[in-house]
Each structure stands twice: as C-alpha cells, then as structure tokens.
Design an enzyme around this catalytic site. Structure first.
Site, PDB file in Angstrom:
ATOM      1  N   LYS A 190       0.866  -1.170   0.000  1.00 31.75           N
ATOM      2  CA  LYS A 190       0.000   0.000   0.000  1.00 31.75           C
ATOM      3  C   LYS A 190       0.912   1.232   0.000  1.00 31.75           C
ATOM      4  CE  LYS A 190      -1.710   2.953   2.031  1.00 31.75           C
ATOM      5  NZ  LYS A 190      -1.601   4.403   1.677  1.00 31.75           N
ATOM      6  N   CYS A 300      13.901  11.186   6.327  1.00 30.57           N
ATOM      7  CA  CYS A 300      13.803  10.853   7.760  1.00 30.57           C
ATOM      8  C   CYS A 300      15.164  10.916   8.438  1.00 30.57           C
ATOM      9  CB  CYS A 300      13.248   9.455   7.916  1.00 30.57           C
ATOM     10  SG  CYS A 300      14.325   8.248   7.145  1.00 30.57           S
ATOM     11  N   GLU A 401       9.604  16.784  14.909  1.00 32.30           N
ATOM     12  CA  GLU A 401       9.989  16.572  13.514  1.00 32.30           C
ATOM     13  C   GLU A 401       9.157  17.494  12.626  1.00 32.30           C
ATOM     14  OE1 GLU A 401       8.615  13.008  11.257  1.00 32.30           O
ATOM     15  OE2 GLU A 401      10.760  12.680  10.933  1.00 32.30           O
TER      16      GLU A 401
HETATM   17  N1  NAD Z   1      12.695   5.808   9.477  1.00 34.38           N
HETATM   18  C1  NAD Z   1      12.687   5.857   8.156  1.00 34.38           C
HETATM   19  O1  NAD Z   1      13.466   5.181   7.464  1.00 34.38           O
HETATM   20  C2  NAD Z   1      11.701   6.760   7.471  1.00 34.38           C
HETATM   21  C3  NAD Z   1      11.816   6.900   6.086  1.00 34.38           C
HETATM   22  C4  NAD Z   1      10.916   7.755   5.428  1.00 34.38           C
HETATM   23  C5  NAD Z   1       9.931   8.449   6.124  1.00 34.38           C
HETATM   24  N2  NAD Z   1       9.849   8.273   7.461  1.00 34.38           N
HETATM   25  C6  NAD Z   1       8.867   9.032   8.217  1.00 34.38           C
HETATM   26  O2  NAD Z   1       7.609   9.055   7.496  1.00 34.38           O
HETATM   27  C7  NAD Z   1       6.963  10.315   7.715  1.00 34.38           C
HETATM   28  C8  NAD Z   1       6.624  10.931   6.370  1.00 34.38           C
HETATM   29  O3  NAD Z   1       5.938   9.974   5.574  1.00 34.38           O
HETATM   30  P1  NAD Z   1       4.335   9.943   5.527  1.00 34.38           P
HETATM   31  O4  NAD Z   1       3.766  11.299   5.762  1.00 34.38           O
HETATM   32  O5  NAD Z   1       3.907   9.174   4.318  1.00 34.38           O
HETATM   33  O6  NAD Z   1       3.997   9.074   6.825  1.00 34.38           O
HETATM   34  P2  NAD Z   1       2.525   8.606   7.231  1.00 34.38           P
HETATM   35  O7  NAD Z   1       2.724   7.862   8.480  1.00 34.38           O
HETATM   36  O8  NAD Z   1       1.549   9.713   7.189  1.00 34.38           O
HETATM   37  O9  NAD Z   1       2.071   7.581   6.049  1.00 34.38           O
HETATM   38  C9  NAD Z   1       2.907   6.528   5.693  1.00 34.38           C
HETATM   39  C10 NAD Z   1       2.039   5.450   5.074  1.00 34.38           C
HETATM   40  O10 NAD Z   1       1.177   4.932   6.081  1.00 34.38           O
HETATM   41  C11 NAD Z   1      -0.171   4.915   5.618  1.00 34.38           C
HETATM   42  N3  NAD Z   1      -1.028   5.051   6.797  1.00 34.38           N
HETATM   43  C12 NAD Z   1      -1.343   6.182   7.460  1.00 34.38           C
HETATM   44  N4  NAD Z   1      -2.144   5.902   8.522  1.00 34.38           N
HETATM   45  C13 NAD Z   1      -2.324   4.534   8.523  1.00 34.38           C
HETATM   46  C14 NAD Z   1      -3.053   3.623   9.352  1.00 34.38           C
HETATM   47  N5  NAD Z   1      -3.739   4.031  10.408  1.00 34.38           N
HETATM   48  N6  NAD Z   1      -3.020   2.291   9.040  1.00 34.38           N
HETATM   49  C15 NAD Z   1      -2.312   1.851   7.974  1.00 34.38           C
HETATM   50  N7  NAD Z   1      -1.623   2.675   7.141  1.00 34.38           N
HETATM   51  C16 NAD Z   1      -1.617   4.000   7.426  1.00 34.38           C
HETATM   52  C17 NAD Z   1      -0.224   6.070   4.643  1.00 34.38           C
HETATM   53  O11 NAD Z   1      -1.315   5.935   3.759  1.00 34.38           O
HETATM   54  C18 NAD Z   1       1.122   5.932   3.942  1.00 34.38           C
HETATM   55  O12 NAD Z   1       1.059   4.944   2.941  1.00 34.38           O
HETATM   56  C19 NAD Z   1       7.949  11.165   8.495  1.00 34.38           C
HETATM   57  O13 NAD Z   1       7.615  11.119   9.871  1.00 34.38           O
HETATM   58  C20 NAD Z   1       9.287  10.473   8.277  1.00 34.38           C
HETATM   59  O14 NAD Z   1      10.188  10.672   9.349  1.00 34.38           O
HETATM   60  C21 NAD Z   1      10.727   7.450   8.161  1.00 34.38           C
HETATM   61  N1  6OD Z   2      15.725   3.268   4.321  1.00 27.66           N
HETATM   62  C1  6OD Z   2      16.579   4.090   3.668  1.00 27.66           C
HETATM   63  C2  6OD Z   2      16.432   5.463   3.648  1.00 27.66           C
HETATM   64  C3  6OD Z   2      15.454   6.139   4.399  1.00 27.66           C
HETATM   65  C4  6OD Z   2      15.236   7.469   4.184  1.00 27.66           C
HETATM   66  C5  6OD Z   2      14.259   8.192   4.910  1.00 27.66           C
HETATM   67  O1  6OD Z   2      13.653   9.193   4.490  1.00 27.66           O
HETATM   68  C6  6OD Z   2      17.719   3.505   2.930  1.00 27.66           C
HETATM   69  O2  6OD Z   2      18.583   4.268   2.434  1.00 27.66           O
HETATM   70  O3  6OD Z   2      17.746   2.251   2.843  1.00 27.66           O
END
Ligand code: NAD
Ligand code: 6OD
Length: 497
Positions: A190, A300, A401
């Site tokens: 998804k 992130c 964040e």
């Molecule tokens: N740690 C990492 O590697 C990493 C990498 C990229 C992004 N992030 C984090 O992601 C965030 C930004 O991405 P975003 O806005 O898409 O995050 P988000 O949590 O809003 O959404 C991520 C995904 O989860 C789905 N989702 C949302 N609520 C849900 C629920 N209740 N049940 C199931 N699925 C659900 C969304 O549709 C989307 O596909 C930031 O906080 C960033 O730090 C972390």
């Molecule tokens: N998971 C990874 C990157 C994450 C980036 C976050 O925004 C990767 O480089 O494998």
C-alpha cells in the site's frame, strides 16, 4: 490484460489502478481520488480507492502464490528473477524517473541519482544475501556418545503487508519488497496516497520478467479506515513492514497485535548534526547542506538540529546562510534546480506553521521563513529554505519533527554538553558527526542514541549494514543479513545420530 500505461509527467489523465494477481484492476467500489503534482498543483490523473474486498482479493492472491509456483521455486531461480527485476527497472529508467518526478516534484538530478538507482539496487543486494548467507549448525555431544546434529532452516514468513511513505517512494517501497521476495514471501503493498506511480509501474516490471502472478500486489488508498488499515487489519497478513510517522506506527502496531503479527518499523526522527571546531569546514558545510535541504528536507535521516562548537559557530552560520540562499528552487527538469516543493498542501501548511511558530518564539531567522514567489509554479507547494538560531532547547522547533528544508543551529562548548543535547529527544534514528579527531569520532558515535551515525559524511549507504532507529524511531533493523530476521521464520532441526 490491461497494462498500466508508462506514466509520463505530461500525461494528463493517468489512471492508477490496483495490481492484483498480475492484473491492473479498478477498485470494486468504483471510487477514485485525484493525484496532484506538487510542482504546480495540477492534476496528474486519478487513483483508484481500494475497498476491503479489493484488499481481500490481493491478500488471497498473495496466499495462493505462496502455495503455487513461487512457493516451490528453488532459491537460485528466485534470485535470477530478482536480478531480472532490477535489470528491467534499469531498462525502464526513464519511465520510473518520469513517474517519480511527477508524483513528488523533486529535482530530476536527485531522483536520477538516488531514488531510481536504489530501486534496482534494493533487489540485487537481497538476492545476493539469500544466495550467500549460511545458516548455523551445531554438533551436540550426547551421553550415549552418538551425538546429535542441529541445523537452522529459514522459511518465508508468508504474506507481508508493506506500507510505504511518500518521500522516497520507489526507494523505500523496494527496500521492503526486495528482501521480502528474496526470502520467498509474497507481498501486498500500500504505497502512500501521495505517490502511487512508481509502485504501480513496478507491477508492469513484475509481469515483464515473469514473477508469478500474486507474488507482488498493490492496493491504493489512504491509511485510516481505508486501504492501509484494511491491510494491517487483514487476518491473512502474516507480518507488517512500515515506514512512516511514529504516530502512524503506533496505530499499525495496535492492528498488528490482533493475531500477534510481527512488525518492522522505520519511523520519524529529529536528527542532530554535531560540528566540532576541528572538522574539515568545507566538508561539514557541504554535508550539512545536503542533510538539511536534500529532497526539500523530506528525508527521515535528515538534520533539523545542528550543534556547532562555539569557536566556529558564527562562521558556520554565515556560510550555511550563504549556501542556502544560493539554492535554486525550480522545475524538476531544470538541471540547475536543487530544491523542489513539499509533497502536499497539507504538509506545506504543517511546515509553514513551524516557520510561523519560530518567528513568534523570537527565533533569529538567519534566512528564509516564508513562501517564495515561483511564477508559473506558484500552484506548487513551495517553502523557502530556512535557518534559525537563538531558540531554547525545549522549543517545538528543536524537539518536533518538521520534515521540511529547515534547521536550527546552536553553539556548544564541550563534548559532554553536546552529547546531552543531541540525545535529549524521544527519537533515535540518525546523527552526523563532523570532526578531524578520530578518537573523538569513535567516542562520540558510541554515545549517540541513534541507529545510524555518519562520521564526516551523510547518507553514505552500504546496503549490507543494519538500518533502523531506536526509541520512537522504529522497531527492528533491516539491511543485509538483518532483513532475514524479519522476513523469515528460523527453525532448528535436531537429528539424533
Ligand atoms: N525511518 C525511516 O526510514 C523513514 C523513512 C521515510 C519516512 N519516514 C517518516 O515518514 C513520515 C513521512 O511519511 P508519511 O507522511 O507518508 O507518513 P505517514 O505515516 O503519514 O504515512 C505513511 C504510510 O502509512 C499509511 N497510513 C497512514 N495511517 C495509517 C493507518 N492508520 N493504518 C495503515 N496505514 C496507514 C499512509 O497511507 C502511507 O502509505 C515522516 O515522519 C518520516 O520521518 C521514516
Ligand atoms: N531506508 C533508507 C532510507 C530512508 C530514508 C528516509 O527518508 C535507505 O537508504 O535504505
């Protein structure tokens, strides 16, 4: 079989369908929502909304594939197919590039160097892992002298629910799908409702190389009370791997608890960069410019808190200001562009609210803080690259964040002080340390509460290493052999001799 047209940015009416059991299909509820380009706010096309029945069909197809050809396939053949997926992504590089840019508005130079190449690499690295990594065995002495032989066997976990975010859509989705398939699982993905295109396009690749139908499935829609939740709550999903916001992780963990399903979480962060006076100054500036502003700050692992040793604080702030003011905001296709828009109107409003909060709290706005004039791109979701100083350590700007092109810079006077500051966060994802003192580099790194620490570098990725966060930044580690722990079930066989 209807095929997904190659998704080009200029195609005005791209219809993104679900990919279930090897077919692109419309949602059974007949509902769609608009896909908007962040660059200019224009409509790219429509995305089908998955119903519970659509998600159920995808999970059933994944289960059937496990029991069919894919479940019986020798590892060597699976590895060959994953390499073929990587090669087909490379062959259709321009289509993936156009799709990723259309969905995110990010600079073409960034997507071409990071997002799309990693899409292919994420299949190759895990094909290599499953081909080469041994499993353990132990010989047990027994009282009768005959002994017993123990050996471990790794089996696929089953149907994996993959939920991915919008900031690095192809990279982060394949970072999960690559190891899942390499270990013999099947997946239902998804993708974020903001960025469905490259995940949809990968369905064409799976068919083209001969991945059996039902191994890779895609359902589209939002999270709560929609495709995301229907997937995490589906009893036929054996484990859930998720990348996204921490609070979303909490919601998904509740859903996973029903049925005691395993989770792998990569969540939010509020990452520090620590710049010592003895650093290579130019390298620290270049690296911090990337860690703060790359992907419009929507990474992130990015830096939103910069701590600079006092002797070079003023020079560092002035130099970062000058570099930030030279960043070119513009069209993805312009090779001069190095900063794109934020992903959505909603996210821009969130980032702008922090800009306004910082000003209201009396921050020194070193540069930025507003919304730039972008001419014919004014319909996009642009913000100025922004630097603050002078806020207290407990300001929301310094603790929450923001996920935008901004950072707060603060001076420090000792190693002890900066370690306390850097670790004073509920997150524990990443950190960057800039110093010319090797002993200090190792000493400080070991005391940082983060899953990934870069020294004199940032986002330098060896895909064999452990990747993930501690505290509120995640659960588990993925990368190299670490992914095997989540994507396989390990059994021990004990044979009495
Ligand atoms: N740690 C990492 O590697 C990493 C990498 C990229 C992004 N992030 C984090 O992601 C965030 C930004 O991405 P975003 O806005 O898409 O995050 P988000 O949590 O809003 O959404 C991520 C995904 O989860 C789905 N989702 C949302 N609520 C849900 C629920 N209740 N049940 C199931 N699925 C659900 C969304 O549709 C989307 O596909 C930031 O906080 C960033 O730090 C972390
Ligand atoms: N998971 C990874 C990157 C994450 C980036 C976050 O925004 C990767 O480089 O494998």
């Amino acid at each position: 079989m209807s095929t997904q047209t190659a998704l080009k940015a200029e195609t005005a009416a791209v219809e993104i369908k679900h990919f279930i059991n090897g077919e692109f299909v419309a949602g059974s509820g007949g509902e769609t929502f608009d896909n908007i380009c962040p660059l200019n706010g224009e409509k790219l096309g429509v995305i089908h909304k998955a119903t519970k029945d659509d998600v159920d069909a995808a999970v059933s197809a994944a289960r059937a594939a496990l029991k069919g050809e894919w479940g019986r396939m020798p590892t060597a053949e699976r590895v060959r197919l994953l390499y073929a997926v990587a090669d087909e992504i490379d062959r259709r590089f321009d289509d993936f590039l156009a799709a990723e840019i259309a969905d995110t508005g990010k600079p073409k130079s960034l997507a071409a160097h990071i997002d799309i190449p990693r899409g292919a690499a994420n299949f190759k690295v895990f094909a290599d892992v499953v081909k080469n990594v041994p499993t353990e065995s132990f010989f047990l002495e027994t009282p009768d002298g005959a002994g017993a032989m123990n050996y471990a066997v790794r089996k696929p976990k089953g149907v994996i629910g993959v939920i991915s975010p919008w900031n690095l859509p192809l990279l982060l989705m394949t970072w999960k799908v690559g190891p899942a398939l390499a270990c013999g699982n099947t997946v239902v993905v998804k993708p974020s409702e903001e960025t469905p295109m490259t995940t949809a396009l990968l369905g064409e690749v799976m068919n083209a190389v001969g991945i059996p139908k039902g191994v890779y499935n895609v359902v589209h829609g939002h999270g709560p009370d929609a495709a995301g939740e229907f997937l995490t709550q589906h009893p036929g999903v054996d484990a859930i791997t998720f990348t996204g916001e921490t609070r979303t992780g909490e919601a998904i963990m509740k859903a996973a608890a029903r049925g005691v399903r395993d989770v792998s979480f990569e969540l939010g962060g509020k990452n520090p960069a620590i710049v010592f006076a003895d650093c290579d100054f130019d390298a620290a500036i270049e690296g911090t410019m990337r860690s703060v502003f790359a992907n419009c700050g929507q990474v992130c692992l990015g830096t939103e808190r910069v701590y600079v040793e006092r002797p070079i604080f003023d020079k560092f702030v002035a130099t970062l200001k000058e570099k930030a003011e030279n960043l070119k905001l513009g069209h993805s296709d312009d090779p001069e562009t190095n900063l794109g828009p934020l992903i959505s109107e909603e996210h821009r409003a969130k980032v702008k609210s922090y800009y306004d909060k910082a000003a209201a709290e009396g921050a020194t706005v070193v540069t930025g803080g507003g919304i730039p004039e972008m001419g014919d791109l004014n319909g996009g979701w642009w913000v100025e690259p922004t630097i603050w100083t002078g806020l207290p350590d407990d300001s929301a700007i310094v603790t929450e964040e923001i996920f935008g092109p901004c950072c707060h810079i603060r001076p420090f006077d000792s190693e002890d002080e900066v370690l306390k500051l850097a670790n004073d966060t509920p997150y524990g994802l990443a950190a960057a340390v800039w110093t010319g003192d090797v002993s200090r580099a190792h000493r400080v790194s070991r005391h940082l509460e983060a899953g990934i620490i870069w020294v004199n570098s940032w986002f330098l990725r060896d895909l064999r290493t452990a990747f993930g966060g501690s505290k509120m930044s995640g659960i588990g580690r993925e990368g190299g052999v670490h992914s095997l722990e989540f994507y396989t079930e390990l059994s021990n066989v004990c044979v009495k001799l």
